[in-house]
Design a protein around this motif. Structure first.
Motif, PDB file in Angstrom:
ATOM      1  N   GLN A 136      -8.597 -16.285  -7.428  1.00 29.23           N
ATOM      2  CA  GLN A 136      -8.737 -14.850  -7.525  1.00 29.23           C
ATOM      3  C   GLN A 136      -8.947 -14.270  -6.127  1.00 29.23           C
ATOM      4  OE1 GLN A 136     -11.690 -13.723 -10.348  1.00 29.23           O
ATOM      5  NE2 GLN A 136     -10.981 -11.618 -10.490  1.00 29.23           N
ATOM      6  N   VAL A 137      -8.512 -13.036  -5.931  1.00 35.20           N
ATOM      7  CA  VAL A 137      -8.667 -12.394  -4.629  1.00 35.20           C
ATOM      8  C   VAL A 137      -9.083 -10.951  -4.842  1.00 35.20           C
ATOM      9  CG1 VAL A 137      -6.223 -11.788  -4.534  1.00 35.20           C
ATOM     10  CG2 VAL A 137      -7.542 -11.908  -2.430  1.00 35.20           C
ATOM     11  N   GLN A 138     -10.008 -10.478  -4.025  1.00 31.35           N
ATOM     12  CA  GLN A 138     -10.432  -9.082  -4.046  1.00 31.35           C
ATOM     13  C   GLN A 138      -9.913  -8.391  -2.796  1.00 31.35           C
ATOM     14  OE1 GLN A 138     -14.732  -9.477  -4.551  1.00 31.35           O
ATOM     15  NE2 GLN A 138     -14.511  -9.080  -6.734  1.00 31.35           N
ATOM     16  N   LEU A 139      -9.439  -7.165  -2.967  1.00 26.89           N
ATOM     17  CA  LEU A 139      -8.764  -6.448  -1.894  1.00 26.89           C
ATOM     18  C   LEU A 139      -9.451  -5.116  -1.618  1.00 26.89           C
ATOM     19  CD1 LEU A 139      -5.143  -7.035  -3.229  1.00 26.89           C
ATOM     20  CD2 LEU A 139      -6.342  -8.370  -1.489  1.00 26.89           C
ATOM     21  N   VAL A 140      -9.610  -4.797  -0.346  1.00 28.85           N
ATOM     22  CA  VAL A 140     -10.233  -3.537   0.054  1.00 28.85           C
ATOM     23  C   VAL A 140      -9.388  -2.899   1.157  1.00 28.85           C
ATOM     24  CG1 VAL A 140     -12.271  -2.406   0.995  1.00 28.85           C
ATOM     25  CG2 VAL A 140     -12.528  -4.385  -0.516  1.00 28.85           C
ATOM     26  N   GLU A 141      -8.877  -1.698   0.865  1.00 29.02           N
ATOM     27  CA  GLU A 141      -8.090  -0.969   1.855  1.00 29.02           C
ATOM     28  C   GLU A 141      -8.984  -0.082   2.719  1.00 29.02           C
ATOM     29  OE1 GLU A 141      -5.662  -0.867  -2.083  1.00 29.02           O
ATOM     30  OE2 GLU A 141      -7.734  -0.583  -1.439  1.00 29.02           O
ATOM     31  N   SER A 142      -8.509   0.186   3.924  1.00 30.37           N
ATOM     32  CA  SER A 142      -9.179   1.126   4.821  1.00 30.37           C
ATOM     33  C   SER A 142      -8.154   1.688   5.787  1.00 30.37           C
ATOM     34  CB  SER A 142     -10.315   0.434   5.590  1.00 30.37           C
ATOM     35  OG  SER A 142      -9.804  -0.614   6.397  1.00 30.37           O
ATOM     36  N   GLY A 143      -8.558   2.751   6.500  1.00 31.17           N
ATOM     37  CA  GLY A 143      -7.692   3.304   7.533  1.00 31.17           C
ATOM     38  C   GLY A 143      -6.975   4.580   7.162  1.00 31.17           C
ATOM     39  N   GLY A 144      -7.129   5.028   5.923  1.00 39.85           N
ATOM     40  CA  GLY A 144      -6.490   6.274   5.535  1.00 39.85           C
ATOM     41  C   GLY A 144      -7.166   7.468   6.190  1.00 39.85           C
TER      42      GLY A 144
ATOM     43  N   TYR B 298       2.566  -7.801  -9.315  1.00 42.64           N
ATOM     44  CA  TYR B 298       1.310  -7.856  -8.572  1.00 42.64           C
ATOM     45  C   TYR B 298       0.125  -7.778  -9.526  1.00 42.64           C
ATOM     46  CZ  TYR B 298       4.444  -7.052  -4.674  1.00 42.64           C
ATOM     47  OH  TYR B 298       5.463  -7.182  -3.764  1.00 42.64           O
ATOM     48  N   GLY B 299      -0.784  -8.743  -9.390  1.00 39.85           N
ATOM     49  CA  GLY B 299      -1.881  -8.817 -10.335  1.00 39.85           C
ATOM     50  C   GLY B 299      -3.230  -8.426  -9.789  1.00 39.85           C
ATOM     51  N   TYR B 300      -3.354  -8.357  -8.463  1.00 43.81           N
ATOM     52  CA  TYR B 300      -4.613  -7.968  -7.836  1.00 43.81           C
ATOM     53  C   TYR B 300      -4.357  -6.726  -6.989  1.00 43.81           C
ATOM     54  CZ  TYR B 300      -5.949 -12.702  -9.132  1.00 43.81           C
ATOM     55  OH  TYR B 300      -6.212 -13.851  -9.836  1.00 43.81           O
ATOM     56  N   TRP B 301      -5.231  -5.749  -7.161  1.00 44.04           N
ATOM     57  CA  TRP B 301      -5.063  -4.462  -6.494  1.00 44.04           C
ATOM     58  C   TRP B 301      -6.357  -4.015  -5.830  1.00 44.04           C
ATOM     59  CZ3 TRP B 301      -0.413  -1.768  -6.495  1.00 44.04           C
ATOM     60  CH2 TRP B 301       0.589  -2.275  -7.330  1.00 44.04           C
ATOM     61  N   GLY B 302      -6.218  -3.310  -4.725  1.00 42.60           N
ATOM     62  CA  GLY B 302      -7.365  -2.666  -4.125  1.00 42.60           C
ATOM     63  C   GLY B 302      -7.628  -1.323  -4.786  1.00 42.60           C
ATOM     64  N   GLN B 303      -8.635  -0.641  -4.283  1.00 42.80           N
ATOM     65  CA  GLN B 303      -9.040   0.640  -4.889  1.00 42.80           C
ATOM     66  C   GLN B 303      -8.239   1.811  -4.334  1.00 42.80           C
ATOM     67  OE1 GLN B 303     -10.539  -0.671  -2.326  1.00 42.80           O
ATOM     68  NE2 GLN B 303     -10.800   1.064  -0.918  1.00 42.80           N
ATOM     69  N   GLY B 304      -7.529   1.598  -3.254  1.00 45.02           N
ATOM     70  CA  GLY B 304      -6.678   2.626  -2.674  1.00 45.02           C
ATOM     71  C   GLY B 304      -7.352   3.388  -1.545  1.00 45.02           C
TER      72      GLY B 304
END
Length: 124
Positions: free
Chosen positions: A1-9, A111-117
């Motif tokens: 399993q992988v957890q994803l976190v976006e940044s930079g917007g 795609y099965g793992y998504w960040g929060q955007g």
């Protein structure tokens, strides 16, 4: 399993640049094909770019080709999206995602793992 976190917007004027990052947890990040998608208000989520597990192959939508660059650093468990020459129509929430089954590289179904955007707003 992988957890994803976006940044930079953020908010940028047309013609400007932003660099998005997607930080992944877990030791298996390097095994995943990764993608960026975006979703504008009232529209479906659309493919932006994808990158193979080792960065050797990249894919882009026609709307961003030549302006955006996808990359990854497996040692840092991080993927990036460099966005140049931004246009107001690039305004959307940007999501990073990890591919879990190859149905279609350009489809969210793969795609099965998504960040929060992260929100990107380009003003004219």
């Amino acid at each position: 399993q992988v957890q994803l976190v976006e940044s930079g917007g953020g908010l940028v004027q047309a013609g400007g640049s932003l660099r998005l990052s997607c930080a992944a947890s877990g030791r298996t990040f390097s095994s995943y094909t990764m993608g960026w998608f975006r979703q504008a208000p009232g529209k479906e989520r659309e493919f932006v770019a994808a990158i193979s597990w080792n960065g050797g192959t990249t894919y882009y939508s026609e709307s961003v080709k030549g302006r955006f660059t996808i990359s990854r650093d497996n040692a840092k468990n991080t993927m990036y999206l460099q966005m140049n020459s931004l246009k107001p129509e690039d305004t959307a929430v940007y999501y990073c995602a990890a591919m879990v089954q190859l149905v279609n590289t350009f489809s969210p179904e793969s795609y099965g793992y998504w960040g929060q955007g992260t929100q990107v707003t380009v003003s004219s």
